[in-house]
Design a protein around this motif. Sequence first.
Motif, PDB file in Angstrom:
ATOM      1  N   ALA A  22       0.458   8.129  44.022  1.00 15.00           N
ATOM      2  CA  ALA A  22       0.099   7.924  45.422  1.00 15.00           C
ATOM      3  C   ALA A  22      -0.657   9.144  45.919  1.00 15.00           C
ATOM      4  O   ALA A  22      -0.124  10.259  45.908  1.00 15.00           O
ATOM      5  CB  ALA A  22       1.349   7.692  46.273  1.00 15.00           C
ATOM      6  N   ASP A  23      -1.890   8.922  46.322  1.00 12.35           N
ATOM      7  CA  ASP A  23      -2.729   9.978  46.911  1.00 12.35           C
ATOM      8  C   ASP A  23      -2.799   9.697  48.405  1.00 12.35           C
ATOM      9  O   ASP A  23      -3.403   8.719  48.831  1.00 12.35           O
ATOM     10  CB  ASP A  23      -4.114   9.946  46.271  1.00 12.35           C
ATOM     11  CG  ASP A  23      -4.933  11.175  46.619  1.00 12.35           C
ATOM     12  OD1 ASP A  23      -4.739  11.737  47.718  1.00 12.35           O
ATOM     13  OD2 ASP A  23      -5.783  11.576  45.808  1.00 12.35           O
ATOM     14  N   ILE A  24      -2.170  10.561  49.197  1.00 12.49           N
ATOM     15  CA  ILE A  24      -1.996  10.318  50.634  1.00 12.49           C
ATOM     16  C   ILE A  24      -2.815  11.326  51.419  1.00 12.49           C
ATOM     17  O   ILE A  24      -2.685  12.541  51.221  1.00 12.49           O
ATOM     18  CB  ILE A  24      -0.514  10.428  51.019  1.00 12.49           C
ATOM     19  CG1 ILE A  24       0.322   9.417  50.218  1.00 12.49           C
ATOM     20  CG2 ILE A  24      -0.328  10.205  52.520  1.00 12.49           C
ATOM     21  CD1 ILE A  24       1.802   9.694  50.247  1.00 12.49           C
ATOM     22  N   THR A  25      -3.668  10.827  52.321  1.00 13.46           N
ATOM     23  CA  THR A  25      -4.488  11.687  53.175  1.00 13.46           C
ATOM     24  C   THR A  25      -4.065  11.510  54.617  1.00 13.46           C
ATOM     25  O   THR A  25      -3.987  10.385  55.125  1.00 13.46           O
ATOM     26  CB  THR A  25      -5.981  11.351  53.036  1.00 13.46           C
ATOM     27  OG1 THR A  25      -6.374  11.466  51.671  1.00 13.46           O
ATOM     28  CG2 THR A  25      -6.828  12.299  53.885  1.00 13.46           C
ATOM     29  N   PHE A  26      -3.768  12.621  55.293  1.00  6.78           N
ATOM     30  CA  PHE A  26      -3.380  12.605  56.697  1.00  6.78           C
ATOM     31  C   PHE A  26      -4.555  13.037  57.571  1.00  6.78           C
ATOM     32  O   PHE A  26      -5.315  13.945  57.212  1.00  6.78           O
ATOM     33  CB  PHE A  26      -2.203  13.548  56.946  1.00  6.78           C
ATOM     34  CG  PHE A  26      -0.920  13.115  56.290  1.00  6.78           C
ATOM     35  CD1 PHE A  26      -0.316  11.924  56.646  1.00  6.78           C
ATOM     36  CD2 PHE A  26      -0.326  13.913  55.325  1.00  6.78           C
ATOM     37  CE1 PHE A  26       0.868  11.524  56.047  1.00  6.78           C
ATOM     38  CE2 PHE A  26       0.856  13.523  54.730  1.00  6.78           C
ATOM     39  CZ  PHE A  26       1.459  12.318  55.086  1.00  6.78           C
ATOM     40  N   TYR A  27      -4.663  12.398  58.730  1.00 11.24           N
ATOM     41  CA  TYR A  27      -5.723  12.690  59.694  1.00 11.24           C
ATOM     42  C   TYR A  27      -5.110  13.088  61.034  1.00 11.24           C
ATOM     43  O   TYR A  27      -3.978  12.717  61.354  1.00 11.24           O
ATOM     44  CB  TYR A  27      -6.615  11.462  59.897  1.00 11.24           C
ATOM     45  CG  TYR A  27      -7.323  10.984  58.653  1.00 11.24           C
ATOM     46  CD1 TYR A  27      -8.653  11.336  58.392  1.00 11.24           C
ATOM     47  CD2 TYR A  27      -6.667  10.186  57.724  1.00 11.24           C
ATOM     48  CE1 TYR A  27      -9.299  10.895  57.252  1.00 11.24           C
ATOM     49  CE2 TYR A  27      -7.309   9.742  56.574  1.00 11.24           C
ATOM     50  CZ  TYR A  27      -8.616  10.099  56.341  1.00 11.24           C
ATOM     51  OH  TYR A  27      -9.247   9.659  55.208  1.00 11.24           O
ATOM     52  N   GLY A  28      -5.887  13.806  61.835  1.00 10.17           N
ATOM     53  CA  GLY A  28      -5.509  14.104  63.210  1.00 10.17           C
ATOM     54  C   GLY A  28      -4.187  14.832  63.328  1.00 10.17           C
ATOM     55  O   GLY A  28      -3.926  15.828  62.644  1.00 10.17           O
ATOM     56  N   ALA A  34      -3.028   7.645  58.455  1.00  2.00           N
ATOM     57  CA  ALA A  34      -2.843   8.013  57.049  1.00  2.00           C
ATOM     58  C   ALA A  34      -3.572   7.010  56.170  1.00  2.00           C
ATOM     59  O   ALA A  34      -3.611   5.818  56.471  1.00  2.00           O
ATOM     60  CB  ALA A  34      -1.365   8.050  56.688  1.00  2.00           C
ATOM     61  N   ARG A  35      -4.132   7.517  55.088  1.00  2.00           N
ATOM     62  CA  ARG A  35      -4.746   6.654  54.064  1.00  2.00           C
ATOM     63  C   ARG A  35      -3.968   6.837  52.775  1.00  2.00           C
ATOM     64  O   ARG A  35      -3.746   7.959  52.318  1.00  2.00           O
ATOM     65  CB  ARG A  35      -6.210   7.019  53.851  1.00  2.00           C
ATOM     66  CG  ARG A  35      -6.904   6.158  52.780  1.00  2.00           C
ATOM     67  CD  ARG A  35      -8.394   6.451  52.708  1.00  2.00           C
ATOM     68  NE  ARG A  35      -8.657   7.836  52.373  1.00  2.00           N
ATOM     69  CZ  ARG A  35      -8.691   8.335  51.142  1.00  2.00           C
ATOM     70  NH1 ARG A  35      -8.454   7.537  50.107  1.00  2.00           N
ATOM     71  NH2 ARG A  35      -8.939   9.604  50.935  1.00  2.00           N
ATOM     72  N   MET A  36      -3.551   5.736  52.183  1.00  6.16           N
ATOM     73  CA  MET A  36      -2.751   5.759  50.952  1.00  6.16           C
ATOM     74  C   MET A  36      -3.533   5.086  49.830  1.00  6.16           C
ATOM     75  O   MET A  36      -3.843   3.899  49.922  1.00  6.16           O
ATOM     76  CB  MET A  36      -1.424   5.034  51.186  1.00  6.16           C
ATOM     77  CG  MET A  36      -0.540   5.690  52.231  1.00  6.16           C
ATOM     78  SD  MET A  36       0.697   4.548  52.928  1.00  6.16           S
ATOM     79  CE  MET A  36      -0.350   3.623  54.086  1.00  6.16           C
ATOM     80  N   ASN A  37      -3.850   5.842  48.807  1.00  8.83           N
ATOM     81  CA  ASN A  37      -4.494   5.297  47.614  1.00  8.83           C
ATOM     82  C   ASN A  37      -3.439   5.221  46.519  1.00  8.83           C
ATOM     83  O   ASN A  37      -2.919   6.243  46.076  1.00  8.83           O
ATOM     84  CB  ASN A  37      -5.667   6.174  47.183  1.00  8.83           C
ATOM     85  CG  ASN A  37      -6.365   5.638  45.951  1.00  8.83           C
ATOM     86  OD1 ASN A  37      -6.252   6.210  44.872  1.00  8.83           O
ATOM     87  ND2 ASN A  37      -7.089   4.546  46.092  1.00  8.83           N
ATOM     88  N   LEU A  38      -3.120   3.998  46.101  1.00  6.12           N
ATOM     89  CA  LEU A  38      -2.038   3.775  45.148  1.00  6.12           C
ATOM     90  C   LEU A  38      -2.604   3.280  43.827  1.00  6.12           C
ATOM     91  O   LEU A  38      -3.514   2.453  43.800  1.00  6.12           O
ATOM     92  CB  LEU A  38      -1.058   2.739  45.701  1.00  6.12           C
ATOM     93  CG  LEU A  38      -0.560   2.962  47.135  1.00  6.12           C
ATOM     94  CD1 LEU A  38       0.422   1.866  47.519  1.00  6.12           C
ATOM     95  CD2 LEU A  38       0.078   4.342  47.291  1.00  6.12           C
ATOM     96  N   LYS A  39      -2.017   3.772  42.726  1.00  5.26           N
ATOM     97  CA  LYS A  39      -2.451   3.362  41.396  1.00  5.26           C
ATOM     98  C   LYS A  39      -1.238   3.131  40.514  1.00  5.26           C
ATOM     99  O   LYS A  39      -0.191   3.769  40.686  1.00  5.26           O
ATOM    100  CB  LYS A  39      -3.347   4.432  40.757  1.00  5.26           C
ATOM    101  CG  LYS A  39      -4.649   4.692  41.496  1.00  5.26           C
ATOM    102  CD  LYS A  39      -5.459   5.780  40.815  1.00  5.26           C
ATOM    103  CE  LYS A  39      -6.752   6.070  41.556  1.00  5.26           C
ATOM    104  NZ  LYS A  39      -7.539   7.158  40.904  1.00  5.26           N
ATOM    105  N   GLY A  40      -1.411   2.229  39.556  1.00  5.19           N
ATOM    106  CA  GLY A  40      -0.351   1.971  38.593  1.00  5.19           C
ATOM    107  C   GLY A  40      -0.526   0.630  37.920  1.00  5.19           C
ATOM    108  O   GLY A  40      -0.991  -0.321  38.552  1.00  5.19           O
TER     109      GLY A  40
END
Length: 225
Positions: A43-49, A107-113
């Motif tokens: 999980a690659d999580i990006t937070f904004y603001g 938040a943006r969540m990029n999930l892989k698996g």
Amino acid sequence: MRFKDVFSIIGPAMIGPSSSHTAGAIRLGRVARCLFGSRPEHADITFYGSFADTYQGHGTDLAIVGGLLDYDTDDPRIPTSLDGAEEEGMDVTFRTSRTPAPHPNTARMNLKGGGRELTVTGASIGGGNIEISSINSFDVKFTGMYPTLVLSHEDRPGMIADITAILRIWNMNIGYMDLDRKSRNGEAMTVIEVDSPISGKLAEQIRSIGGMQEVGVVDLREGES
């Protein structure tokens, strides 16, 4: 935001100091988990603001990972969710961005698996409530407050009619519908909120429609993913 109930003001039962930064973040993670269909491997999580400024102090990082592990807002494991992720083999990366976002708690969540990848963007809009704004580059809008179908499909004549015909057979009342497409006769995504739980058999019937690519089901009330 329209007044819905007293919990829209005081927030839900929860672990953490802030309904916006913790309870809402948990629900964002749970929606992404529902759509991915299982625990992701990465999980690659990006937070904004505001999330980017305070995510560690307010436990937003712990909350969103707890949601990805399918913890509810009052789960006592939330403070140790990063340990839980490591134990379950989920690798987590946190980033911050100064790119303007539609809401300060985004938040943006990029999930892989398992050979799959999913990107979900959403915001915590207060009182533990959320709004999902993007899935895999499609512009969408739903809250997760109601059972929700998220359908990836070909943009072809009769597709919506085919979907709603099945919902009618199952006596499902549509409360809200949203559609976005990348190009005419290309790929499209339809989001449908309904008033009743979505059974596995209903999802399978929709999945059998010609041109249907993926069927996602979000139902945070069920506590399952």
